[in-house]
Design an enzyme around this catalytic site. Structure first.
Site: not given
Length: 406
Positions: A395-397
């Site tokens: 999700r961060c990426m």
């Protein structure tokens, strides 16, 4: 090509996503520069790129259009005037004050193609790359061991943080650390000048020039009427209120739920401890359940913000807000303390939902992945030995740009 920003959920079928493939900026990481560049470890670039390519391949295999920071920013600066404007805005945001060196930097960067220019801004500019024909500043004479005139941006492969696409608009974030604010500037140019990325109808809820920090890992679009946001180590109360005021006044969203999470490196953003994986299922790191406070922001009849504290258990609050009979919290590591702490450090709760009940996760978080599978969630795993060293998960990426409405 799917034009424009449209994102009214965390779980709707993902149509389009913005990524950044790790580049030479990771080669700037050394034991002496890690703290300055906000890393705990040094990823091996070749393997990190292979892992990231597999991430993008999984997304494409599932019908997602993948676009990249370098190419999308390059498309935005289609004229020499815009290219020079970006360079000067970049140097201003970098607090670059040496006039002589600044002139040399502009001249050097303008000699590059738009894509090479953007890639170079991200990779960092070394002192020996910019010719200096004469001494125009004290900076031209002062020497130290640090090789860069302009710092690299190794955190940019976490494209979630510089901005968040919310509804038919975007946040372009004033990030917590000075080192990362230039990432948001590239996104701002995409939004303003790249009509494939954003249309004239798309709105802006927040700007990098704001006074208060807010980051995308703290922003979750729970439904077409509700946005959740983390009050975290990197997102401030004032930033939340500014975002909520703009969003609620000029969109279909009715409320913002604020999740007050512990302020620590391990719990950096809300999505490192809490993500939505299906209509009625969420992953959660068990250590935040006790101290978690939830607050509601709505808009009053006079246009002022109204605030209230939510007193119930988290799963009951979520069920009520989403009009569901019940909500299930799936605990990272299965609730077993050591597994939960180990897998949360490697972002076991940081899942990217690409369709209802279908998520991308790191393969290393096998305890959490097996539990998700038993709960009926389709788990698509990706390699993560090197990417996980940056302390961020799938999700961060990813910055979802366009999703199908639920």
């Amino acid at each position: 090509m799917i034009p424009g920003i449209h994102n009214f959920s965390e779980i709707g079928k993902l149509n389009k996503v913005l990524l950044h493939r790790p580049g030479l900026e990771l080669e700037a990481l050394t034991p002496s520069t890690m703290e300055r560049l906000l890393f705990d470890d040094i990823p091996y670039l070749k393997v990190a790129q292979e892992e990231h390519d597999r991430f993008a391949e999984i997304l494409r295999e599932n019908g997602v259009e993948v676009v990249y920071y370098v190419e999308e920013t390059a498309k935005a600066i289609s004229t020499p005037e815009l290219q020079e404007q970006l360079i000067n805005d970049f140097l201003d945001l970098s607090n670059f004050t040496s006039l002589g060196m600044r002139e040399n930097m502009v001249k050097y960067l303008m000699s590059l193609s738009p894509e090479d220019m953007v890639a170079k801004l991200i990779a960092g500019i070394k002192k020996n790359e910019v010719p200096s024909e004469s001494v125009n500043s004290l900076m031209d004479l002062v020497h130290d061991d640090y090789p860069y005139i302009s710092d690299p941006m190794p955190n940019l492969y976490f494209t979630r943080d510089p901005g968040a696409c919310v509804g038919n608009g975007i946040n372009i974030h004033h990030m917590h650390t000075q080192e990362r604010r230039r990432e948001s500037l590239l996104l701002k140019y995409m939004f303003k000048y790249n009509r494939d990325f954003a249309t004239e109808d798309n709105k802006q809820w927040y700007d990098v020039t704001g006074d208060y920090s807010i980051e995308g890992g703290d922003v979750l679009v729970l439904s077409s009427e509700i946005v959740a946001i983390g009050l975290s180590q990197r997102t401030t109360i004032a930033g939340i209120e500014h975002f909520a005021r703009n969003l609620l006044k000029d969109s279909s969203f009715k409320k913002v739920l604020v999740f007050d999470i512990p302020k620590s490196r391990a719990f950096m953003h809300l999505d490192t401890v809490f993500t939505m994986v299906d209509y009625d299922k969420f992953t959660i790191h068990p250590e935040i359940e006790g101290p978690l406070g939830v607050y509601e922001i709505t808009l009053g009849d006079n246009g002022d913000l109204k605030f209230s504290a939510m007193k119930d258990e988290l799963q009951n609050i979520l069920a009520m807000e989403l009009n569901l009979p019940a909500v299930e919290l799936i605990r990272c590591g299965g609730g077993e303390l050591l597994a939960a702490q180990r897998e949360q450090w490697n972002d076991g709760s940081n899942t990217l939902c690409i369709a209802p009940g279908t998520v991308v996760t790191y393969e290393r978080n096998y305890v959490s992945n097996e539990l998700l599978d038993r709960k009926g969630i389709k788990v698509l795993t990706m390699p993560s030995a090197e990417l996980s060293r940056g302390r961020g998960g799938p999700r961060c990426m990813s910055c979802p740009v366009n999703r199908v409405d639920l």
